[in-house]
Design a protein around this motif. Structure first.
Motif, mmCIF file in Angstrom:
data_model
loop_
_atom_site.group_PDB
_atom_site.id
_atom_site.type_symbol
_atom_site.label_atom_id
_atom_site.label_comp_id
_atom_site.label_asym_id
_atom_site.label_seq_id
_atom_site.Cartn_x
_atom_site.Cartn_y
_atom_site.Cartn_z
ATOM 1 N N ALA A 258 44.091 49.518 40.013
ATOM 2 C CA ALA A 258 45.203 50.046 39.220
ATOM 3 C C ALA A 258 45.117 49.561 37.780
ATOM 4 O O ALA A 258 45.384 50.315 36.835
ATOM 5 C CB ALA A 258 46.533 49.630 39.849
ATOM 6 N N THR A 259 44.731 48.297 37.600
ATOM 7 C CA THR A 259 44.629 47.725 36.256
ATOM 8 C C THR A 259 43.484 48.358 35.481
ATOM 9 O O THR A 259 43.590 48.620 34.282
ATOM 10 C CB THR A 259 44.437 46.204 36.342
ATOM 11 O OG1 THR A 259 45.532 45.639 37.074
ATOM 12 C CG2 THR A 259 44.385 45.579 34.960
ATOM 13 N N LYS A 260 42.369 48.610 36.156
ATOM 14 C CA LYS A 260 41.272 49.301 35.482
ATOM 15 C C LYS A 260 41.724 50.689 35.016
ATOM 16 O O LYS A 260 41.349 51.141 33.938
ATOM 17 C CB LYS A 260 40.078 49.442 36.425
ATOM 18 C CG LYS A 260 39.368 48.143 36.757
ATOM 19 C CD LYS A 260 38.140 48.409 37.618
ATOM 20 C CE LYS A 260 37.482 47.133 38.080
ATOM 21 N NZ LYS A 260 36.234 47.363 38.830
ATOM 22 N N LEU A 261 42.528 51.329 35.826
ATOM 23 C CA LEU A 261 42.967 52.679 35.508
ATOM 24 C C LEU A 261 43.913 52.710 34.312
ATOM 25 O O LEU A 261 43.760 53.542 33.413
ATOM 26 C CB LEU A 261 43.649 53.301 36.732
ATOM 27 C CG LEU A 261 44.145 54.743 36.587
ATOM 28 C CD1 LEU A 261 42.981 55.682 36.286
ATOM 29 C CD2 LEU A 261 44.884 55.183 37.855
ATOM 30 N N GLU A 265 48.272 45.567 30.935
ATOM 31 C CA GLU A 265 49.705 45.433 30.665
ATOM 32 C C GLU A 265 50.564 45.781 31.879
ATOM 33 O O GLU A 265 51.732 45.381 31.955
ATOM 34 C CB GLU A 265 50.114 46.300 29.475
ATOM 35 C CG GLU A 265 49.870 47.789 29.636
ATOM 36 C CD GLU A 265 48.472 48.215 29.196
ATOM 37 O OE1 GLU A 265 48.240 49.434 29.090
ATOM 38 O OE2 GLU A 265 47.607 47.340 28.976
ATOM 39 N N ILE A 266 50.011 46.492 32.868
ATOM 40 C CA ILE A 266 50.820 46.834 34.043
ATOM 41 C C ILE A 266 51.082 45.618 34.921
ATOM 42 O O ILE A 266 51.985 45.637 35.762
ATOM 43 C CB ILE A 266 50.170 47.949 34.887
ATOM 44 C CG1 ILE A 266 48.913 47.446 35.612
ATOM 45 C CG2 ILE A 266 49.865 49.167 34.046
ATOM 46 C CD1 ILE A 266 48.377 48.417 36.644
ATOM 47 N N LEU A 267 50.308 44.550 34.728
ATOM 48 C CA LEU A 267 50.485 43.351 35.547
ATOM 49 C C LEU A 267 51.633 42.477 35.057
ATOM 50 O O LEU A 267 52.216 41.722 35.837
ATOM 51 C CB LEU A 267 49.191 42.520 35.549
ATOM 52 C CG LEU A 267 47.956 43.210 36.127
ATOM 53 C CD1 LEU A 267 46.727 42.337 35.911
ATOM 54 C CD2 LEU A 267 48.147 43.499 37.613
ATOM 55 N N GLU A 285 48.731 55.256 42.771
ATOM 56 C CA GLU A 285 47.454 55.937 43.018
ATOM 57 C C GLU A 285 46.479 55.021 43.751
ATOM 58 O O GLU A 285 45.764 55.454 44.660
ATOM 59 C CB GLU A 285 46.856 56.411 41.699
ATOM 60 C CG GLU A 285 45.592 57.245 41.876
ATOM 61 C CD GLU A 285 45.126 57.910 40.597
ATOM 62 O OE1 GLU A 285 43.938 58.277 40.522
ATOM 63 O OE2 GLU A 285 45.949 58.070 39.681
ATOM 64 N N SER A 286 46.468 53.759 43.366
ATOM 65 C CA SER A 286 45.581 52.812 44.024
ATOM 66 C C SER A 286 46.011 52.568 45.463
ATOM 67 O O SER A 286 45.172 52.489 46.371
ATOM 68 C CB SER A 286 45.574 51.491 43.240
ATOM 69 O OG SER A 286 44.549 50.648 43.691
ATOM 70 N N ALA A 287 47.313 52.465 45.692
ATOM 71 C CA ALA A 287 47.816 52.288 47.058
ATOM 72 C C ALA A 287 47.446 53.480 47.927
ATOM 73 O O ALA A 287 47.064 53.330 49.099
ATOM 74 C CB ALA A 287 49.335 52.088 47.031
ATOM 75 N N ALA A 288 47.543 54.685 47.363
ATOM 76 C CA ALA A 288 47.179 55.891 48.114
ATOM 77 C C ALA A 288 45.694 55.887 48.468
ATOM 78 O O ALA A 288 45.297 56.318 49.563
ATOM 79 C CB ALA A 288 47.541 57.129 47.307
#
Length: 496
Positions: A258-261, A265-267, A285-288
């Motif tokens: 998710a962070t790569k995507l 800053e999302i962390l 999206e990563s969880a999916a």
């Protein structure tokens, strides 16, 4: 030669009662041990003015500070250490660190203890105000470090980090460490924990198996799904994870992808317990993506009910290809890996969810870990700090690496060294390739119960496909709100 006593030896110390803290109140359940534990409150008393040596006022005797003795340790006082006897064992302490310490301080007796369950071993001693001097607080039975810090049970390590390093008195200890090491053990601006091992996280696999079958190392999630289809067709499970014991291991690729995507800053909102943080589109999206592994039967059958070592053992014996973990896995599963002489362990960074990802493929999560601490009530905290200083020497760090197959937070010990262990070498190469693209999140160390059982339970249900991604987000948000709304928990914040 290291002088040591048997495990759980009787304490040998000349510390006076005035250096002890006395129990004021103990909530039901006693000392904070593990997630959700109750609080221990105590207050410290001053030193005894009649000591032969100068009392430091911190619960231990202090000798004169000199160039050869920068921490002013008293040579006639023993130091008692407890090492977690888990994945790393305790030979690195008895065979590497203690000899280095004793060569310089032959008159300081080391009382060595190894324990599988640190909390159970030490709870009563913390309550009595008589803890050991040095604790490797690790394992499933580890004490809740955040709670101990909040309760005033941990010793401030600032003096250690500001002291001259073991190898070069012109360089401080803090300047020998990989950036972020001290911060990883800091609460409310005070460094309480030395995180010694430097862990590289990623997906681990048998390179020989992949090469022999012509399976490429996937760089995108679509490539991962294509490779998984080929692996499954061969009769091998594509993925394994740490089962019912630790589904949190799958949080690591989830948040890394998710962070790569979307960018690091999302962390920050996750660590700052902000409402809605877990609902970010990249995290969804990563969880999916990870849930789709279950939907396509790409997990080792039955893994959701396995203990973590059982699941990893089957992976190491060739029943599955990909396994999420930290770089400790090479040492942890050494016996199983050794059963196949062709097994060449390698690590890959998590694949990109999209070619439009903000961060490059080489981005990895890496952080200092394996916590060591000094109790505030330690009888000989200065010798414990000196022991840490010896650990942080290049000789001590490289000896640790050679013994347990793990990098350390001592920068010079990791540089220009060729490692025989293929997994460790692969991790080192990945760290080098990542450059500045190294990420980490802090909520597991700041709020242990948020990760386990909070996010842990939600991710376990997601991986079983018992809940949807939306329901997973709701559960993660609820676990976060519980911590956010609990006024008894000290809150930490980080900058973007």
């Amino acid at each position: 030669m290291v002088r040591s006593t048997v495990k759980n030896s009787a304490r040998k110390t000349s510390a006076s009662p005035t250096r002890r803290t006395f129990l004021q109140q103990v909530a039901a359940g006693g000392l904070a041990v593990g997630p959700g534990a109750a609080l221990l409150a105590s207050c410290a008393t001053g030193g005894d003015d009649d000591d032969d040596e100068t009392d430091s006022g911190d619960g231990g005797s202090q000798a004169d500070v000199t160039e050869d003795n920068p921490l002013g340790i008293a040579e006639d006082q023993p130091v008692e250490i407890y090492i977690f006897d888990g994945g790393f064992g305790d030979e690195y302490a008895t065979q590497v660190h203690q000899p280095i310490f004793s060569e310089k301080w032959p008159d300081v007796e080391i009382n060595h203890n190894a324990a599988v369950d640190i909390g159970s071993e030490l709870q009563a001693r913390f309550v009595a105000g008589d803890p050991p001097d040095f604790v490797n607080n690790s394992g499933d039975g580890s004490m809740d470090t955040a709670q101990l810090a909040s309760d005033g049970q941990l010793y401030d390590l600032t003096e250690l980090f500001d002291a001259p390093s073991w190898d070069d008195p012109a360089v401080t200890v803090r300047d020998t460490l990989i950036p972020g090491t001290i911060e990883s053990g800091t609460r409310d601006g005070v460094p309480y924990v030395l995180n010694y091992a430097f862990t590289v996280f990623g997906l681990w696999y048998n390179k020989t198996l992949m090469d022999e079958n012509g399976w490429p190392v996937p760089t995108t999630w679509q490539e991962m799904m294509d490779v998984c289809a080929d692996i499954k067709a061969s009769g091998i499970a594509p993925w394994v994870y740490q089962g019912v014991t630790a589904p949190r291991y799958m949080n690591w690729p989830l948040l890394t992808m998710a962070t790569k995507l979307a960018g690091p800053e999302i962390l920050v909102p996750l660590d700052n317990l902000e409402e809605g943080a877990w609902g970010h589109e990249a995290i969804r999206e990563s969880a999916a993506a990870l849930r789709s592994l279950k939907e396509n039967d790409y997990f080792l059958p039955g893994v959701e009910g396995m203990e973590f070592r059982d699941a990893q053992g089957l992976w190491a014996r060739g029943d599955a290809v990909f396994c999420p973990s930290g770089s400790w896995i090479e040492n942890e599963e050494a016996d199983a890996i050794a059963e196949d002489p062709t097994f060449e362990l390698a690590m890959m960074p998590e694949p990109l969810l999209s070619e439009d990802a903000v961060m490059p493929l080489e981005t990895i999560r890496a952080t200092a870990g394996e916590p060591y601490l000094i109790p505030a009530d330690a009888a000989n905290p200065r010798a414990a700090m000196e022991y840490m200083r010896a650990m942080l020497s290049v000789e001590g760090a490289r000896g640790f690496t050679e013994t347990v197959t793990s990098l350390t937070s001592v920068a010079a010990a990791n540089e220009g060294v060729e490692f025989e262990a293929p997994g460790l070498s692969s991790a080192q190469q990945a760290l080098t390739a990542a450059g500045d693209n190294v990420i980490n999140w802090l909520y597991p160390s700041w709020y242990p119960t948020l990760e386990n059982p909070g996010i842990d339970q939600a991710t376990g249900a997601l991986l079983r496909a018992d809940i949807t991604v939306d329901e997973w987000v709701e559960q993660c948000e609820a676990a976060t709100a519980e911590i956010r709304n609990d006024d008894s928990i000290s809150k930490q914040t980080r900058e973007a």
